[in-house]
Design a protein around this motif. Structure first.
Motif, PDB file in Angstrom:
ATOM      1  N   PRO A  81       0.835  -1.221   0.000  1.00 32.52           N
ATOM      2  CA  PRO A  81       0.000   0.000   0.000  1.00 32.52           C
ATOM      3  C   PRO A  81       0.865   1.264   0.000  1.00 32.52           C
ATOM      4  O   PRO A  81       2.020   1.229   0.412  1.00 32.52           O
ATOM      5  N   SER A  82       0.266   2.367  -0.463  1.00 36.59           N
ATOM      6  CA  SER A  82       1.031   3.631  -0.514  1.00 36.59           C
ATOM      7  C   SER A  82       0.940   4.357   0.833  1.00 36.59           C
ATOM      8  O   SER A  82       0.003   4.144   1.610  1.00 36.59           O
ATOM      9  N   ALA A  83       1.917   5.230   1.088  1.00 35.95           N
ATOM     10  CA  ALA A  83       1.969   5.894   2.398  1.00 35.95           C
ATOM     11  C   ALA A  83       1.897   7.416   2.297  1.00 35.95           C
ATOM     12  O   ALA A  83       2.545   8.025   1.441  1.00 35.95           O
ATOM     13  N   SER A  84       1.093   8.009   3.160  1.00 34.47           N
ATOM     14  CA  SER A  84       1.126   9.467   3.370  1.00 34.47           C
ATOM     15  C   SER A  84       1.882   9.710   4.663  1.00 34.47           C
ATOM     16  O   SER A  84       1.466   9.224   5.725  1.00 34.47           O
ATOM     17  N   ILE A  85       2.979  10.431   4.572  1.00 32.78           N
ATOM     18  CA  ILE A  85       3.773  10.684   5.778  1.00 32.78           C
ATOM     19  C   ILE A  85       3.323  12.023   6.370  1.00 32.78           C
ATOM     20  O   ILE A  85       3.365  13.054   5.676  1.00 32.78           O
ATOM     21  N   ILE A  86       2.873  12.001   7.601  1.00 34.50           N
ATOM     22  CA  ILE A  86       2.338  13.229   8.221  1.00 34.50           C
ATOM     23  C   ILE A  86       3.305  13.725   9.290  1.00 34.50           C
ATOM     24  O   ILE A  86       3.614  13.006  10.247  1.00 34.50           O
ATOM     25  N   ILE A  87       3.790  14.942   9.093  1.00 30.58           N
ATOM     26  CA  ILE A  87       4.760  15.511  10.037  1.00 30.58           C
ATOM     27  C   ILE A  87       4.213  16.854  10.537  1.00 30.58           C
ATOM     28  O   ILE A  87       4.063  17.797   9.761  1.00 30.58           O
TER      29      ILE A  87
ATOM     30  N   PRO B 239      11.014   4.091  -0.860  1.00 27.00           N
ATOM     31  CA  PRO B 239      10.853   3.817  -2.293  1.00 27.00           C
ATOM     32  C   PRO B 239       9.800   4.774  -2.876  1.00 27.00           C
ATOM     33  O   PRO B 239       8.705   4.902  -2.307  1.00 27.00           O
ATOM     34  N   SER B 240      10.130   5.439  -3.992  1.00 26.94           N
ATOM     35  CA  SER B 240       9.231   6.518  -4.462  1.00 26.94           C
ATOM     36  C   SER B 240       7.845   5.991  -4.840  1.00 26.94           C
ATOM     37  O   SER B 240       6.853   6.706  -4.693  1.00 26.94           O
ATOM     38  N   HIS B 241       7.761   4.722  -5.296  1.00 32.36           N
ATOM     39  CA  HIS B 241       6.428   4.230  -5.688  1.00 32.36           C
ATOM     40  C   HIS B 241       5.533   3.984  -4.467  1.00 32.36           C
ATOM     41  O   HIS B 241       4.320   3.831  -4.605  1.00 32.36           O
ATOM     42  N   LEU B 242       6.139   3.962  -3.269  1.00 34.84           N
ATOM     43  CA  LEU B 242       5.322   3.756  -2.055  1.00 34.84           C
ATOM     44  C   LEU B 242       4.986   5.071  -1.357  1.00 34.84           C
ATOM     45  O   LEU B 242       4.149   5.119  -0.462  1.00 34.84           O
ATOM     46  N   LEU B 243       5.647   6.118  -1.795  1.00 34.56           N
ATOM     47  CA  LEU B 243       5.469   7.405  -1.115  1.00 34.56           C
ATOM     48  C   LEU B 243       4.406   8.236  -1.836  1.00 34.56           C
ATOM     49  O   LEU B 243       4.656   8.849  -2.874  1.00 34.56           O
ATOM     50  N   GLU B 244       3.208   8.216  -1.312  1.00 29.75           N
ATOM     51  CA  GLU B 244       2.110   8.989  -1.921  1.00 29.75           C
ATOM     52  C   GLU B 244       2.385  10.482  -1.771  1.00 29.75           C
ATOM     53  O   GLU B 244       2.263  11.248  -2.721  1.00 29.75           O
ATOM     54  N   GLU B 245       2.785  10.888  -0.571  1.00 29.05           N
ATOM     55  CA  GLU B 245       2.973  12.325  -0.299  1.00 29.05           C
ATOM     56  C   GLU B 245       3.568  12.511   1.094  1.00 29.05           C
ATOM     57  O   GLU B 245       3.520  11.605   1.932  1.00 29.05           O
TER      58      GLU B 245
ATOM     59  N   GLY C  23      -3.068   8.677   0.790  1.00 28.29           N
ATOM     60  CA  GLY C  23      -2.394   7.375   0.730  1.00 28.29           C
ATOM     61  C   GLY C  23      -3.202   6.306   1.448  1.00 28.29           C
ATOM     62  O   GLY C  23      -4.137   6.614   2.192  1.00 28.29           O
ATOM     63  N   ASP C  24      -2.842   5.018   1.214  1.00 27.48           N
ATOM     64  CA  ASP C  24      -3.560   3.917   1.879  1.00 27.48           C
ATOM     65  C   ASP C  24      -3.245   3.887   3.373  1.00 27.48           C
ATOM     66  O   ASP C  24      -4.073   3.509   4.190  1.00 27.48           O
TER      67      ASP C  24
ATOM     68  N   PHE D  86       4.226   6.203  14.254  1.00 25.49           N
ATOM     69  CA  PHE D  86       3.556   4.934  13.982  1.00 25.49           C
ATOM     70  C   PHE D  86       2.866   4.981  12.622  1.00 25.49           C
ATOM     71  O   PHE D  86       2.710   6.051  12.036  1.00 25.49           O
ATOM     72  N   ALA D  87       2.488   3.776  12.157  1.00 23.19           N
ATOM     73  CA  ALA D  87       1.781   3.688  10.872  1.00 23.19           C
ATOM     74  C   ALA D  87       0.457   2.970  11.078  1.00 23.19           C
ATOM     75  O   ALA D  87       0.374   2.005  11.844  1.00 23.19           O
ATOM     76  N   ILE D  88      -0.569   3.461  10.390  1.00 25.05           N
ATOM     77  CA  ILE D  88      -1.917   2.901  10.556  1.00 25.05           C
ATOM     78  C   ILE D  88      -2.661   3.003   9.220  1.00 25.05           C
ATOM     79  O   ILE D  88      -2.493   3.997   8.495  1.00 25.05           O
ATOM     80  N   ASP D  89      -3.421   1.986   8.923  1.00 23.89           N
ATOM     81  CA  ASP D  89      -4.246   2.018   7.718  1.00 23.89           C
ATOM     82  C   ASP D  89      -5.183   3.237   7.783  1.00 23.89           C
ATOM     83  O   ASP D  89      -5.823   3.484   8.821  1.00 23.89           O
ATOM     84  N   ARG D  90      -5.258   4.001   6.693  1.00 20.56           N
ATOM     85  CA  ARG D  90      -6.016   5.267   6.753  1.00 20.56           C
ATOM     86  C   ARG D  90      -7.499   5.033   7.099  1.00 20.56           C
ATOM     87  O   ARG D  90      -8.083   5.728   7.921  1.00 20.56           O
TER      88      ARG D  90
END
Ligand code: UDP
Ligand code: MN
Length: 448
Positions: free
Chosen positions: A133-139, A161-167, A219-220, A311-315
């Motif tokens: 799944p793709s990732a949105s990184i929130i900072i 990896p750029s294909h996993l980085l939605e934004e 992102g997912d 942490f990471a969590i499904d959107r």
């Protein structure tokens, strides 16, 4: 005639005296005023230094340990271009007052660097599916030191990896420092196309700032980071692959330590997140059986709690389980609240040893009244929502909380019912039996 002349003379001398007195008073006032002005302007670097160290002392008065550590670890001098020792010392103290870290080493390290790969060797051999799944990184950030902020951003760009980085979603929680305004906009041009910058119009606190970021994410998976992190090699794939298998699993990387004085990146041992009855977060040892499986030291670790904002969590799952309590203010308590909610409402929380993220444990001043009140109120909201009869354990350790107001929690209680969440007793029995209850024990004893 003589009488008139003498009267005129007397009057005019009286007027002259009054005018003279007025001029004298004005003169004195002028000199005095000017004296004050010269005192107010910091005439030398020394007076600035003294002023700043007084300020930091004032703020840290109730936090002697922290001040002592800053004093002990304060380097004698820095190799500054102008060779000014006093200048460097004042900057050092100013850095800790404003940012909670050593701004000089942070500036020297710069905005990009390579950090040591701290993973177990077995992690390097792991292969992950390509279609994660793709990732949105929130900072989110509030008054962050700019180099630390950029290191966070560049490490994410360089090691994901750029294909996993939605934004990347950067949320400015109304910072006040100048370099975080137009200058930041300009410097963020490098990230055009991958970065969204959201500026909050008022100070929301990290809880609502993260909600703001999440609302803009597509992102997912949502990956939350602090604004003073450096992600490590292969950090993202383990997080995404576990969530890809089970969207109700929430995952944390191992949080490595970036020294707030030297900026040195150091590996952390594999530990799990825990807390005590005063709701103080702590790291706890991992039971050996957790690593007995075929994955050995790379096995995911069940963690009763998460440390904070990494942490990471499904959107969709984040939305389903009620995101965060939006009525919590500023900072604190939200990490325990979401941890309990994940476990009690059907999910699980794991730490993944093959994902590592460095974090600067800033020496920020967390003892001002507004913050203390916000934290207490946040704790109370979680205690009354999730701890059932075990709230007494907390009040036993923190009697001051018992009578404090905590606002309306009916929405959160409603959420708990809707999700069919289990009891705190279940959490204690199943997830965190090591948190022994004294009230429970007392009750048991009085029964026999
Ligand atoms: N933060 C924020 N608003 C606040 C307080 C904090 O946006 O009112 C940000 C802060 O800049 C950081 C993150 O939230 O990126 C977590 O805060 P902090 O690092 O102080 O928490 P800690 O690491 O001490 O748990
Ligand atoms: Mn932090």
């Amino acid at each position: 005639m003589r009488k008139i002349i003498s009267q005129c003379l007397i009057r005019s001398s009286l007027i002259l005296e009054i005018v003279g007195a007025l001029i004298f008073i004005y003169f004195c006032h002028y000199v005095n005023n000017n004296k004050q002005k010269t005192i107010q302007i910091p005439t030398s670097v020394w007076s600035l230094r003294k002023n700043v160290s007084q300020q930091i002392r004032y703020h840290l008065r109730q936090n002697d340990e922290m001040l002592e550590e800053i004093e002990i670890r304060k380097p004698r001098s820095f190799p500054m271009p102008n060779g000014s020792h006093m200048h460097s010392e004042s900057e050092f103290i100013l850095g800790f007052t404003n940012y909670g870290l050593n701004i000089m080493t942070s500036r020297n390290v710069g905005i990009k660097r390579e950090v040591p790969d701290t993973r177990n060797k077995m992690c390097r051999r792991k292969v992950y599916p390509a279609n994660l799944p793709s990732a949105s990184i929130i900072i989110c950030f509030h008054n962050e030191e700019i180099n630390a902020l950029f290191r966070t951003l560049y490490s994410v760009i360089n090691l994901s990896p750029s294909h996993l980085l939605e934004e990347i979603i950067l949320v400015d929680d109304m910072s006040e420092f100048d370099d975080l305004k137009e200058e930041l906009d300009r410097r963020l041009e490098d990230f055009r196309g991958v970065l969204k910058l959201i500026r909050s119009k008022r100070r929301e606190g990290l809880i609502r700032a993260r909600l703001l970021g999440a609302a803009h994410a597509s992102g997912d998976v949502l990956v939350f980071l602090d604004s003073h992190c450096e992600v490590n090699r292969g950090w993202l794939e383990p997080l995404l692959s576990v969530i890809a298998k089970d969207s109700s699993t929430v995952v944390c990387p191992v949080i490595d330590v970036i020294d707030e004085f030297t900026m040195e990146y150091k590996p952390s041992p594999i530990v799990r997140g825990a807390f005590d009855w005063a709701l103080k977060f702590k790291w706890d040892k991992v039971f050996s059986y957790e690593m007995d499986g075929p994955e050995g030291p790379t096995s995911p670790i069940r963690s009763p709690a998460m440390a904070g904002g990494i942490f990471a969590i499904d959107r969709r799952y984040f939305k389903k389980i009620g995101q965060y309590d939006k009525d919590m203010n500023l900072w604190g308590g939200e990490n325990l609240e979401i941890s309990l909610r994940i476990w009690m409402c059907g999910g699980q929380l794991l730490i993944l040893p093959c994902s590592r993220v460095g974090h600067i444990n800033r020496k920020t001043i967390k003892n001002n009244m507004t913050l203390i009140q916000a934290i207490s109120r946040n704790y109370l909201r979680l205690v009354h929502t999730w701890l059932d009869e075990y709230k007494e354990e907390v009040f036993l350790r923190r009697p001051g909380l018992r009578t404090m107001s905590f606002g309306n929690i009916s929405e959160r209680i409603e959420l708990k019912k809707r999700l069919g969440c289990k009891s705190f007793q279940w959490y204690l029995d199943t997830v965190f039996p090591e948190l022994e209850a004294s009230v429970g024990k007392m009750k048991e004893k009085s029964f026999h």
